[in-house]
Scaffold this motif. Sequence first.
Motif, PDB file in Angstrom:
ATOM      1  N   SER A 206      -8.128  11.620  -7.208  1.00  0.00           N
ATOM      2  CA  SER A 206      -7.098  10.606  -7.421  1.00  0.00           C
ATOM      3  C   SER A 206      -6.452  10.142  -6.119  1.00  0.00           C
ATOM      4  O   SER A 206      -5.686   9.199  -6.102  1.00  0.00           O
ATOM      5  CB  SER A 206      -6.033  11.148  -8.369  1.00  0.00           C
ATOM      6  OG  SER A 206      -5.774  12.491  -8.069  1.00  0.00           O
ATOM      7  N   TYR A 207      -6.799  10.808  -5.019  1.00  0.00           N
ATOM      8  CA  TYR A 207      -6.230  10.392  -3.736  1.00  0.00           C
ATOM      9  C   TYR A 207      -7.046   9.309  -3.034  1.00  0.00           C
ATOM     10  O   TYR A 207      -6.756   8.958  -1.908  1.00  0.00           O
ATOM     11  CB  TYR A 207      -6.076  11.597  -2.809  1.00  0.00           C
ATOM     12  CG  TYR A 207      -4.743  12.272  -2.972  1.00  0.00           C
ATOM     13  CD1 TYR A 207      -3.589  11.672  -2.482  1.00  0.00           C
ATOM     14  CD2 TYR A 207      -4.634  13.483  -3.617  1.00  0.00           C
ATOM     15  CE1 TYR A 207      -2.366  12.273  -2.643  1.00  0.00           C
ATOM     16  CE2 TYR A 207      -3.407  14.091  -3.788  1.00  0.00           C
ATOM     17  CZ  TYR A 207      -2.278  13.482  -3.294  1.00  0.00           C
ATOM     18  OH  TYR A 207      -1.064  14.072  -3.458  1.00  0.00           O
TER      19      TYR A 207
ATOM     20  N   PHE B 232      -6.038  -3.890 -10.116  1.00  0.00           N
ATOM     21  CA  PHE B 232      -4.909  -3.454  -9.302  1.00  0.00           C
ATOM     22  C   PHE B 232      -5.205  -2.131  -8.608  1.00  0.00           C
ATOM     23  O   PHE B 232      -4.826  -1.919  -7.466  1.00  0.00           O
ATOM     24  CB  PHE B 232      -3.636  -3.342 -10.152  1.00  0.00           C
ATOM     25  CG  PHE B 232      -2.395  -3.459  -9.326  1.00  0.00           C
ATOM     26  CD1 PHE B 232      -1.845  -4.703  -9.066  1.00  0.00           C
ATOM     27  CD2 PHE B 232      -1.801  -2.345  -8.771  1.00  0.00           C
ATOM     28  CE1 PHE B 232      -0.726  -4.830  -8.268  1.00  0.00           C
ATOM     29  CE2 PHE B 232      -0.681  -2.459  -7.970  1.00  0.00           C
ATOM     30  CZ  PHE B 232      -0.138  -3.705  -7.729  1.00  0.00           C
TER      31      PHE B 232
ATOM     32  N   ASN C  84       0.276  13.347  -8.121  1.00  0.00           N
ATOM     33  CA  ASN C  84      -0.689  14.419  -7.876  1.00  0.00           C
ATOM     34  C   ASN C  84      -0.107  15.711  -7.325  1.00  0.00           C
ATOM     35  O   ASN C  84      -0.656  16.772  -7.576  1.00  0.00           O
ATOM     36  CB  ASN C  84      -1.772  13.926  -6.926  1.00  0.00           C
ATOM     37  CG  ASN C  84      -2.713  12.983  -7.632  1.00  0.00           C
ATOM     38  OD1 ASN C  84      -3.497  13.401  -8.468  1.00  0.00           O
ATOM     39  ND2 ASN C  84      -2.588  11.708  -7.343  1.00  0.00           N
TER      40      ASN C  84
ATOM     41  N   ILE D  55      -5.710   2.033   6.557  1.00  0.00           N
ATOM     42  CA  ILE D  55      -4.984   0.836   7.018  1.00  0.00           C
ATOM     43  C   ILE D  55      -4.012   1.217   8.128  1.00  0.00           C
ATOM     44  O   ILE D  55      -3.967   0.590   9.196  1.00  0.00           O
ATOM     45  CB  ILE D  55      -4.211   0.175   5.852  1.00  0.00           C
ATOM     46  CG1 ILE D  55      -5.167  -0.433   4.835  1.00  0.00           C
ATOM     47  CG2 ILE D  55      -3.282  -0.915   6.392  1.00  0.00           C
ATOM     48  CD1 ILE D  55      -4.470  -1.087   3.664  1.00  0.00           C
TER      49      ILE D  55
ATOM     50  N   SER E 251      -7.200   6.100  -3.318  1.00  0.00           N
ATOM     51  CA  SER E 251      -6.423   4.950  -2.839  1.00  0.00           C
ATOM     52  C   SER E 251      -5.562   5.316  -1.643  1.00  0.00           C
ATOM     53  O   SER E 251      -5.333   4.492  -0.764  1.00  0.00           O
ATOM     54  CB  SER E 251      -5.532   4.403  -3.953  1.00  0.00           C
ATOM     55  OG  SER E 251      -6.247   3.505  -4.735  1.00  0.00           O
ATOM     56  N   ALA E 252      -5.081   6.563  -1.634  1.00  0.00           N
ATOM     57  CA  ALA E 252      -4.263   6.998  -0.500  1.00  0.00           C
ATOM     58  C   ALA E 252      -5.099   7.023   0.766  1.00  0.00           C
ATOM     59  O   ALA E 252      -4.611   6.692   1.846  1.00  0.00           O
ATOM     60  CB  ALA E 252      -3.672   8.376  -0.791  1.00  0.00           C
TER      61      ALA E 252
ATOM     62  N   ILE F 174       0.859   7.562  -6.037  1.00  0.00           N
ATOM     63  CA  ILE F 174      -0.277   8.485  -6.152  1.00  0.00           C
ATOM     64  C   ILE F 174       0.152   9.902  -5.767  1.00  0.00           C
ATOM     65  O   ILE F 174      -0.162  10.870  -6.459  1.00  0.00           O
ATOM     66  CB  ILE F 174      -1.439   8.020  -5.253  1.00  0.00           C
ATOM     67  CG1 ILE F 174      -1.993   6.698  -5.772  1.00  0.00           C
ATOM     68  CG2 ILE F 174      -2.540   9.061  -5.200  1.00  0.00           C
ATOM     69  CD1 ILE F 174      -2.903   6.009  -4.795  1.00  0.00           C
TER      70      ILE F 174
ATOM     71  N   PHE G  10      -5.053   3.683   2.150  1.00  0.00           N
ATOM     72  CA  PHE G  10      -3.780   3.392   2.832  1.00  0.00           C
ATOM     73  C   PHE G  10      -3.753   4.033   4.218  1.00  0.00           C
ATOM     74  O   PHE G  10      -3.350   3.410   5.204  1.00  0.00           O
ATOM     75  CB  PHE G  10      -2.612   3.894   1.982  1.00  0.00           C
ATOM     76  CG  PHE G  10      -1.274   3.686   2.624  1.00  0.00           C
ATOM     77  CD1 PHE G  10      -0.757   2.413   2.789  1.00  0.00           C
ATOM     78  CD2 PHE G  10      -0.529   4.763   3.078  1.00  0.00           C
ATOM     79  CE1 PHE G  10       0.467   2.207   3.385  1.00  0.00           C
ATOM     80  CE2 PHE G  10       0.706   4.574   3.685  1.00  0.00           C
ATOM     81  CZ  PHE G  10       1.197   3.285   3.828  1.00  0.00           C
TER      82      PHE G  10
ATOM     83  N   GLY H  97       0.815  -1.203   0.000  1.00  0.00           N
ATOM     84  CA  GLY H  97       0.000   0.000   0.000  1.00  0.00           C
ATOM     85  C   GLY H  97       0.849   1.253   0.000  1.00  0.00           C
ATOM     86  O   GLY H  97       0.540   2.225  -0.688  1.00  0.00           O
TER      87      GLY H  97
ATOM     88  N   MET I 234      -7.168  -2.692  -5.530  1.00  0.00           N
ATOM     89  CA  MET I 234      -6.647  -3.633  -4.536  1.00  0.00           C
ATOM     90  C   MET I 234      -6.491  -2.989  -3.166  1.00  0.00           C
ATOM     91  O   MET I 234      -6.879  -3.568  -2.154  1.00  0.00           O
ATOM     92  CB  MET I 234      -5.305  -4.189  -4.997  1.00  0.00           C
ATOM     93  CG  MET I 234      -4.718  -5.144  -3.973  1.00  0.00           C
ATOM     94  SD  MET I 234      -3.620  -6.315  -4.679  1.00  0.00           S
ATOM     95  CE  MET I 234      -2.223  -5.314  -5.009  1.00  0.00           C
ATOM     96  N   LEU I 235      -5.960  -1.783  -3.153  1.00  0.00           N
ATOM     97  CA  LEU I 235      -5.724  -1.127  -1.862  1.00  0.00           C
ATOM     98  C   LEU I 235      -7.031  -0.892  -1.108  1.00  0.00           C
ATOM     99  O   LEU I 235      -7.125  -1.247   0.071  1.00  0.00           O
ATOM    100  CB  LEU I 235      -4.953   0.171  -2.097  1.00  0.00           C
ATOM    101  CG  LEU I 235      -4.008   0.602  -0.993  1.00  0.00           C
ATOM    102  CD1 LEU I 235      -3.174  -0.550  -0.502  1.00  0.00           C
ATOM    103  CD2 LEU I 235      -3.125   1.728  -1.487  1.00  0.00           C
TER     104      LEU I 235
ATOM    105  N   THR J  20       0.797   4.306  -2.628  1.00  0.00           N
ATOM    106  CA  THR J  20       0.486   5.652  -2.155  1.00  0.00           C
ATOM    107  C   THR J  20       1.559   6.645  -2.583  1.00  0.00           C
ATOM    108  O   THR J  20       1.249   7.762  -2.997  1.00  0.00           O
ATOM    109  CB  THR J  20       0.321   5.644  -0.630  1.00  0.00           C
ATOM    110  OG1 THR J  20      -0.624   4.623  -0.304  1.00  0.00           O
ATOM    111  CG2 THR J  20      -0.174   6.963  -0.108  1.00  0.00           C
TER     112      THR J  20
END
Lengths: 314, 286
Positions: free
Chosen positions: B259-260, B217, A105, B269, B262-263, A101, B266, A94, B220-221, A98
């Motif tokens: 676009s953040y 993919f 951005n 998590i 997926s962040a 990403i 994370f 992850g 997945m996160l 990240t």
Amino acid sequence: MEIYIISMCVVAGIYAVMALGLNVMWGMAGLVNLGLVGSAAAGAYTSAILTKTFAIPIPLGIMAGAIVAAAVGAVLSLVTRRLKEHYLAIVTLGFAETIRIVASNEIWLTNGTDGISGIAGPFRADLTPFQYNLVYLGIVLLVLLGLYVCCQRISYSPFGRVLRAVRDDDMVVSVAGKNAQSFKLKAFSIGSGIIGLAGGLYAHYTSFISPDLFVPLLTLYVKLSLLVGGVGNNRGAVVGAALIILILEGSRFVVPFIPYISPAQGAAIRELFLSATLLIVLRFRVTGLIPEPHDHPVIPRPGTATAGTSIKAS
Amino acid sequence: MNVLQLIANGIMAGSILAIPAIGLTAMYSVLRFPNFAIASHATVGAFAGWVANSVYGFSVLPSLAIALLISGLVGLLTDELILKPFRSAGVITTAIGSLALTIGLENVVRLFFGNDLRGYDLPLARDIIVGGIHLGPQQLNNLAVSIVVMALVFGFLFFTRMGKAMRAVADNPRLADIKGIDSQIVARIASFMGMGLAGLGGMLIGLDSSIDPLTGFRSMLPIFAAAVVGGLGSIPGAVAGALVIGIAEELSLLALPASYKSAVAFIAIMLILTLRPQGLFGREAN
């Protein structure tokens, strides 16, 4: 053509550095890292941004990159320190995504998906491309040699022995009065730092980085390098990296001869081939070409204790 | 943007996310390793559904069934042939193997379909507006599909012999073995069900936008985040975790670019592992 061969050697050297870093965390301490490309990206971006914006010398930039990568590695290891090892796998994967990403951005910082170009290279202005590649190869080999010696020292030091003990059974380590968690954390951040340093080396070599370079596939390449060479063995890490670059680059020449496929399909075939190779190597030759050296001259090595894979299943 | 609208979007996105998250957590509870191959199976399902829908002209519901079936079968086969031999070598080796498998399968899809974006053949329909909140008919359909599938999964686990056997193996593999439960068959059913749900989820995600070989993919996160936030191995947890992630991703739009997303997963998590490592509904993590 000579430049191409030299540049492949440079890339192989950089892969070897990453494989050495991975060996410290995975080979010695048994810590999984599925996002080492994230550490490489952290190192590369830190160094590129610092040398470009603040015009600090390249070696300092690369060092700063290594330190940032090591610090980030320490945080990841800290969050998962009391958890089962597969949480580390999830978190590292992850993390790498990240980082990608963020790099895509935060345009003000990283120039987004266009990437950062014109990163300074040592003496680039004064040399012909051929000389520059040769000089950089020398630098990479020197760094590799230095790190190799360091990793060998770590491996045979009391610290390295504790790491291997942590890998094989951290309960025993705790009983012996060592703080297994702190050893894991150190191993993970040393490894991440070395990988970050490799990222910095790469950035200053090619003078261009973008988020697309740091894809999960790169993680697999480095893993494969170490697996092919021999997990737990520094020499194996170097040999494996050279071999993987040879296969990777070799396949670049073979794929165009396959009839009736588009370039995108060719790329897909190469990636497919590499992941299949990883699966096969992982399955059938877990000790690699150069197995981990055995510590004790008399006591035989237990049959199943292959490095990195003997980590207990619980 | 309207917060209520974002929460509504989040619930719908979360209910879609819950499907692959249930698959992941079910496989984890039986097979005991984080299966990263879930990403490529979501892609396989999305493309299988696309072929059924856009090439053979099936409507959405049968296409979803085909997505589930194909990705489930691929999951069963790849697990049997590729991942199973890794299990004796340990959790981490298997996890690395599953990551290699996911990149391999993704490239098989790329080999046949290329990198182009593809969209499903959907009837155009106007948004429904309830109390100022826009709801897309397709999203509502997806929500309904998710709820039905979740109900079926729960029904299977709690009311059928096989479902109970699966829970028994998840709970205590040794005891289940002593009681004569065939763990091989349970493992196969877990693989089929888990990867089938992944494929179904992949198509549901694709119905909202479009698909390409990286569809799985990219999700997945969030899928892993949903399972980890809920507690790896807990199926109600996966649903709750998916809703949390879905709503958090949508609410993050108030402060961050899309676009953040997926962040956000994370960060979720990292937060849950720091504050409550066993997850919302999990029992153990260390």
